[in-house]
Design an enzyme around this catalytic site. Structure first.
Site, short mmCIF file in Angstrom:
data_model
loop_
_atom_site.label_atom_id
_atom_site.label_comp_id
_atom_site.label_asym_id
_atom_site.label_seq_id
_atom_site.Cartn_x
_atom_site.Cartn_y
_atom_site.Cartn_z
N HIS A 73 -8.74 3.52 3.48
CA HIS A 73 -9.11 4.08 4.78
C HIS A 73 -10.63 4.12 5.03
O HIS A 73 -11.06 4.19 6.18
CB HIS A 73 -8.61 5.52 4.88
CG HIS A 73 -7.12 5.66 4.91
ND1 HIS A 73 -6.30 5.17 3.91
CD2 HIS A 73 -6.30 6.26 5.81
CE1 HIS A 73 -5.05 5.47 4.20
NE2 HIS A 73 -5.01 6.12 5.34
N CYS A 121 -11.14 3.27 -1.29
CA CYS A 121 -9.89 3.73 -0.68
C CYS A 121 -9.69 2.91 0.59
O CYS A 121 -10.65 2.63 1.32
CB CYS A 121 -10.00 5.22 -0.34
SG CYS A 121 -8.59 5.85 0.58
N CYS A 125 -3.79 -1.02 -2.07
CA CYS A 125 -4.04 0.39 -2.34
C CYS A 125 -4.96 0.55 -3.56
O CYS A 125 -4.64 0.07 -4.66
CB CYS A 125 -2.69 1.06 -2.61
SG CYS A 125 -2.78 2.81 -2.91
N GLU A 152 -6.36 9.47 9.42
CA GLU A 152 -5.01 9.25 9.95
C GLU A 152 -4.72 10.13 11.16
O GLU A 152 -3.90 9.78 12.00
CB GLU A 152 -3.96 9.45 8.84
CG GLU A 152 -3.99 8.33 7.84
CD GLU A 152 -2.74 8.22 7.00
OE1 GLU A 152 -1.79 8.99 7.20
OE2 GLU A 152 -2.73 7.35 6.11
N ASP A 190 0.85 -1.18 0.00
CA ASP A 190 0.00 0.00 0.00
C ASP A 190 0.89 1.24 0.00
O ASP A 190 2.08 1.14 0.30
CB ASP A 190 -0.89 -0.01 1.26
CG ASP A 190 -1.80 1.21 1.32
OD1 ASP A 190 -2.49 1.47 0.31
OD2 ASP A 190 -1.81 1.92 2.33
N SER A 191 0.29 2.37 -0.29
CA SER A 191 1.03 3.63 -0.24
C SER A 191 1.45 3.98 1.18
O SER A 191 2.33 4.80 1.37
CB SER A 191 0.14 4.74 -0.79
OG SER A 191 -1.08 4.76 -0.08
N1 DGL Z 1 -4.07 3.83 0.07
C1 DGL Z 1 -4.65 4.85 -0.75
C2 DGL Z 1 -5.85 4.28 -1.52
O1 DGL Z 1 -6.39 3.25 -1.18
C3 DGL Z 1 -5.06 6.06 0.06
C4 DGL Z 1 -3.90 6.90 0.56
C5 DGL Z 1 -3.10 7.54 -0.54
O2 DGL Z 1 -3.58 8.47 -1.20
O3 DGL Z 1 -1.98 7.09 -0.75
O4 DGL Z 1 -6.26 4.86 -2.49
#
Ligand code: DGL
Length: 261
Positions: free
Chosen positions: A182, A180, A69, A148, A6-7
């Site tokens: 989150h 997303c 992600c 976050e 993930d990012s």
């Molecule tokens: N993990 C990213 C997503 O699911 C969200 C956070 C980011 O923008 O890196 O799109």
């Protein structure tokens, strides 16, 4: 091991789902916390980062990959498929499949980062399944920092969710993809603000269902994945804040290891 990337730390919602649906299956997690967020970067940059993430996990022993992600799945999955030869799962395809089966009115909403919505990946996948589905996308860039920062339960967050979903509420959707990592954390607020009758799709849940099915059909691979001991959580930058979020989301003690890609 199952490599999940993930990012940042958002992909832990996918790890949580793996623990639920595939208990005892160890995960090699990589969160690119030094370069997070990906959601406001260009497709080209996200592809480069995603390739580095995937190659790093393979070098660490991953034999199957999950792109947790949504942003990386939306912009880099096809690109990665041309470069990576091990089995790989993205979150867009399974979530789109689920949404297509749930929608009765053939009207589906998608919320996600700017890059995810701009990519049109959910729309393309839903149209691939059923061209008659109308897809309404809405970027909700504010949600990630609020979550976050631990503001999920604050009134300000509820107000921002309401404001962000106002446009979608007028589009007569009956299904909404939480596009997303989150967003499942504020699922209840989203449900209230979009309306009780709208069905929510959590891509984390759907991708792990797909992975579980694949492993059922590939027992040798499933067996080999079980041979290691415990999860490993690697990140490209460690801070106390990331550490605290990881523990509170996973509800277990987590040791974040700092790695360089
Ligand atoms: N993990 C990213 C997503 O699911 C969200 C956070 C980011 O923008 O890196 O799109």
């Amino acid at each position: 091991m199952i490599g999940v990337f993930d990012s940042g730390i958002g992909g832990l919602t996918v790890v949580k789902e793996i623990t639920k649906q595939l208990p005892g299956m160890p995960v090699l997690y990589l969160g690119d916390t030094a370069r997070t967020p990906y959601g406001n970067k260009s497709a080209q940059t996200i592809q480069q980062y995603a390739l580095q993430d995937a190659q790093f996990l393979i070098a660490q022993g991953a034999t199957v990959l999950v792109i947790a992600c949504n942003t990386a799945s939306a912009t880099a999955y096809q690109f990665l498929k041309s470069k990576i030869s091990i089995p790989m799962f993205d979150v867009i395809i399974p979530a789109a499949r689920k949404a297509a089966t749930l929608t009765k009115k053939k009207r589906v909403g998608v919320i996600g980062t700017r890059a995810t919505i701009a990519s049109g990946a959910y729309t393309a996948e839903l149209h691939n399944i059923d061209p008659a589905i109308t897809v309404e996308g809405q970027e909700c860039s504010m949600f990630v920092p609020l979550i976050e920062e631990g503001w999920a339960k604050k009134g300000e967050t509820t107000r921002i969710v309401k404001l962000s979903l106002q446009g979608l509420k007028t589009k007569n959707i009956d299904t909404l993809i939480l596009g997303c990592t989150h967003y499942p954390i504020i699922r209840n607020i989203i449900q209230v603000k979009i309306g009780k009758r709208v069905k929510l799709v959590d891509p984390a849940e759907e991708v792990v269902k797909e992975l579980a099915q694949y492993l059922k059909a590939h027992l040798d691979l499933a067996q080999s994945l079980r041979s290691t001991v415990d999860h490993r959580f690697m990140v490209t930058d460690v801070t106390e804040h990331f550490q605290a979020i990881a523990q509170s989301w996973l509800k277990r003690s987590v040791k974040l290891e700092r790695v360089s890609l």
